[in-house]
Design a protein around this motif. Structure first.
Motif, mmCIF file in Angstrom:
data_model
loop_
_atom_site.group_PDB
_atom_site.id
_atom_site.type_symbol
_atom_site.label_atom_id
_atom_site.label_comp_id
_atom_site.label_asym_id
_atom_site.label_seq_id
_atom_site.Cartn_x
_atom_site.Cartn_y
_atom_site.Cartn_z
ATOM 1 N N MET A 186 0.957 -1.334 0.025
ATOM 2 C CA MET A 186 -0.006 0.017 0.128
ATOM 3 C C MET A 186 0.858 1.192 -0.130
ATOM 4 S SD MET A 186 -2.667 -1.797 -0.199
ATOM 5 C CE MET A 186 -3.562 -0.133 -0.518
ATOM 6 N N ALA A 187 0.467 2.097 -0.528
ATOM 7 C CA ALA A 187 0.954 3.444 -0.805
ATOM 8 C C ALA A 187 0.029 4.786 -0.873
ATOM 9 C CB ALA A 187 2.133 3.518 -2.103
ATOM 10 N N ILE A 188 0.817 5.828 -0.669
ATOM 11 C CA ILE A 188 -0.096 7.214 -0.827
ATOM 12 C C ILE A 188 0.491 7.984 -1.787
ATOM 13 C CG2 ILE A 188 -0.654 9.425 0.472
ATOM 14 C CD1 ILE A 188 -1.574 6.865 2.034
ATOM 15 N N ALA A 189 -0.404 8.406 -2.839
ATOM 16 C CA ALA A 189 -0.232 9.221 -3.891
ATOM 17 C C ALA A 189 -0.401 10.643 -3.442
ATOM 18 C CB ALA A 189 -1.079 8.937 -5.092
ATOM 19 N N SER A 190 0.667 11.657 -3.550
ATOM 20 C CA SER A 190 0.488 12.888 -3.058
ATOM 21 C C SER A 190 1.276 13.749 -3.918
ATOM 22 C CB SER A 190 0.993 13.081 -1.841
ATOM 23 O OG SER A 190 1.009 14.043 -1.392
ATOM 24 N N THR A 250 -9.503 7.427 1.080
ATOM 25 C CA THR A 250 -9.177 5.899 0.995
ATOM 26 C C THR A 250 -10.818 5.526 0.259
ATOM 27 O OG1 THR A 250 -10.752 5.088 2.915
ATOM 28 C CG2 THR A 250 -8.393 5.657 3.176
ATOM 29 N N THR A 251 -10.941 4.255 -0.098
ATOM 30 C CA THR A 251 -12.094 3.778 -0.353
ATOM 31 C C THR A 251 -13.053 3.133 0.794
ATOM 32 O OG1 THR A 251 -10.976 1.704 -0.529
ATOM 33 C CG2 THR A 251 -11.086 2.905 -2.644
ATOM 34 N N ASP A 252 -14.447 2.901 0.459
ATOM 35 C CA ASP A 252 -15.129 2.189 1.281
ATOM 36 C C ASP A 252 -14.779 1.120 2.047
ATOM 37 O OD1 ASP A 252 -17.487 1.563 2.614
ATOM 38 O OD2 ASP A 252 -18.819 2.397 1.329
ATOM 39 N N PRO A 253 -14.696 1.164 3.573
ATOM 40 C CA PRO A 253 -14.132 -0.083 4.172
ATOM 41 C C PRO A 253 -15.367 -1.167 4.108
ATOM 42 C CG PRO A 253 -14.942 1.464 5.763
ATOM 43 C CD PRO A 253 -14.955 2.287 4.242
ATOM 44 N N ARG A 254 -16.289 -0.773 3.750
ATOM 45 C CA ARG A 254 -17.637 -1.931 3.684
ATOM 46 C C ARG A 254 -17.346 -2.699 2.363
ATOM 47 N NH1 ARG A 254 -22.281 2.493 4.736
ATOM 48 N NH2 ARG A 254 -20.706 3.530 3.262
ATOM 49 N N GLU A 255 -16.548 -2.238 1.546
ATOM 50 C CA GLU A 255 -16.494 -3.030 0.007
ATOM 51 C C GLU A 255 -15.220 -3.141 -0.273
ATOM 52 O OE1 GLU A 255 -19.188 -1.168 -2.935
ATOM 53 O OE2 GLU A 255 -20.589 -0.141 -1.165
ATOM 54 N N SER A 256 -14.026 -2.462 0.016
ATOM 55 C CA SER A 256 -13.035 -2.315 -0.891
ATOM 56 C C SER A 256 -11.849 -3.218 0.043
ATOM 57 C CB SER A 256 -12.540 -0.783 -1.371
ATOM 58 O OG SER A 256 -11.364 -0.782 -1.753
ATOM 59 N N ASN A 257 -11.098 -3.772 -0.687
ATOM 60 C CA ASN A 257 -9.831 -4.270 -0.074
ATOM 61 C C ASN A 257 -8.668 -3.352 0.130
ATOM 62 O OD1 ASN A 257 -7.804 -6.673 0.379
ATOM 63 N ND2 ASN A 257 -6.808 -5.704 -1.063
ATOM 64 N N SER A 258 -8.502 -2.320 -0.428
ATOM 65 C CA SER A 258 -7.411 -1.389 -0.137
ATOM 66 C C SER A 258 -7.957 -0.554 1.331
ATOM 67 C CB SER A 258 -7.373 -0.246 -1.166
ATOM 68 O OG SER A 258 -8.173 0.208 -1.500
ATOM 69 N N ALA A 286 -3.858 10.342 -1.193
ATOM 70 C CA ALA A 286 -4.731 9.266 -1.770
ATOM 71 C C ALA A 286 -4.244 7.712 -1.473
ATOM 72 C CB ALA A 286 -5.314 9.318 -3.274
ATOM 73 N N LEU A 287 -4.909 6.925 -0.789
ATOM 74 C CA LEU A 287 -4.380 5.591 -0.446
ATOM 75 C C LEU A 287 -4.654 4.959 -1.691
ATOM 76 C CD1 LEU A 287 -3.461 3.300 1.489
ATOM 77 C CD2 LEU A 287 -5.868 2.729 1.422
#
Length: 355
Positions: free
Chosen positions: A114-118, A174-182, A245-246
């Motif tokens: 995992m990384a952060i885009a900035s 991030t993305t939605d923790p209810r749906e996304s692996n990241s 952004a994650l």
């Protein structure tokens, strides 16, 4: 004669039933190639649909077709019995499928931290506030412990901030923790740090970290269900909308390798410290699915192609050839394991109930 006809008809019917059964498990044979159907995480769709990859599988007599779903969905709600293989983006999800289906062999042909885009002005600002520092190599890392101390502070409240005086909180998108692996991988990272640098493994620890980690998601407001969403916002809308952004490392590296100009000179990739490797683990459900797993793990051409999409493969040299262009380190020392699938599910469900 009637007996011969009856026997012949029975054989034809038997073969038809077998064909239906095989097709139902995601395999079919046509024009000399065996069609193998799998369900995968969406971030691998571009790889599987690339013509070079299609041709590489064809040389081995396979036509690989894929449907996409979130890794959490693949492990819990998708009917994987329809497929020849399941290929989620996380090892906890794969372990659940493996247990449920009583599969003894799995393949982990590639992985991505995992990384952060900035952006450079954001990186400089966070460095000045002690949140960004140099890693073991020549790359920048976002210190998650320092970030958690700062999260919730508004950007315009940071000392000396003239580059990004926005009236919104310092938060990683991030993305939605209810749906996304990241998002689940992000939860693995922040829960580890919030738990005193230890993997969350008990209900007591879950209850302890939940209030702080849930806030990191809830305070974002609307979140998308695929990592492509925030990454595309990062690429197109720029710093104003998405300063942090994650992402998967592979997404950033892939764009650099493409050389299409989408990664501009002021764009930067940070690694979280600690980080988690998203281990793309293929669970074979039929012999055809097993062959796909074997080829992804051992075929040099498929390994080379996976590296061009930014994935770290079983042969480090393949990734090293493209990593230098994206200034990606050959190895990341500060990496942790995610919690067990059951623990992660309970945390994700608990966060989801707070929405």
């Amino acid at each position: 004669m009637k007996r011969r006809v009856s026997i012949g008809l029975a054989v034809v019917l038997l073969l038809a039933v077998v064909a239906v059964i095989v097709w139902g498990r995601g395999e079919d044979t046509a024009q000399g190639a065996t069609t193998v159907r799998g369900v995968i995480g969406s971030e691998k769709q571009a790889f599987f649909t690339d013509q070079r990859v299609v041709d590489a599988f064809a040389r081995h007599g396979l036509k690989v077709e894929v449907d996409t779903a979130g890794s959490r969905q693949i492990a819990t709600t998708v009917d994987v019995g329809k497929y020849a293989f399941a290929f989620p983006s996380s090892s906890p999800a794969a372990q659940k499928i493996q247990r449920d289906r009583k599969v003894t062999t799995v393949y982990t042909p590639f992985q991505s931290p995992m990384a952060i885009a900035s952006f450079e002005p954001i990186v400089a600002l966070l460095r000045a506030n002690g949140v960004v520092r140099k890693g073991a190599g020549d790359y920048d890392v976002l210190d998650v412990a320092k970030y958690l101390e700062l999260a919730g502070t508004r950007w315009d409240q940071l000392p000396g901030n003239t580059a990004y005086p926005a009236r919104k909180n310092v938060l990683v998108t991030t993305t939605d923790p209810r749906e996304s692996n990241s998002a689940a991988m992000y939860l693995s990272i922040v829960s580890f740090v919030a738990n005193g640098n230890a993997v969350v493994s008990t209900p007591e620890q879950e209850a302890k970290v939940l209030p702080s980690v849930a806030k990191l998601f809830l305070d974002q407001g609307y979140t998308q269900n695929s990592t492509e969403g925030p990454f595309e916002d990062y690429l197109s809308a720029g710093m104003g909308k998405t300063p942090l952004a994650l992402i998967y490392e592979s997404q950033f590296v892939d764009r650099v390798v493409r050389g299409d100009g989408s990664i501009r000179p002021d764009m930067r990739m940070l690694y979280t410290a600690p980080t988690v490797y998203s281990k793309h683990t293929l669970v074979p459900l039929t012999p055809g699915g097993d062959k796909v797993g074997q080829l992804l793990a051992t075929d040099p051409e498929l390994g080379r192609l996976a590296a061009t999409f930014g994935f770290r493969t079983t042969d480090p040299k393949r990734f090293a050839e493209v990593a230098a262009r994206a200034k990606a380190p050959a190895d990341l020392v500060d990496a942790i394991e995610p919690p067990s699938f059951e623990t992660l599910e309970r945390l994700l469900d608990a966060v989801g109930k707070r929405y």
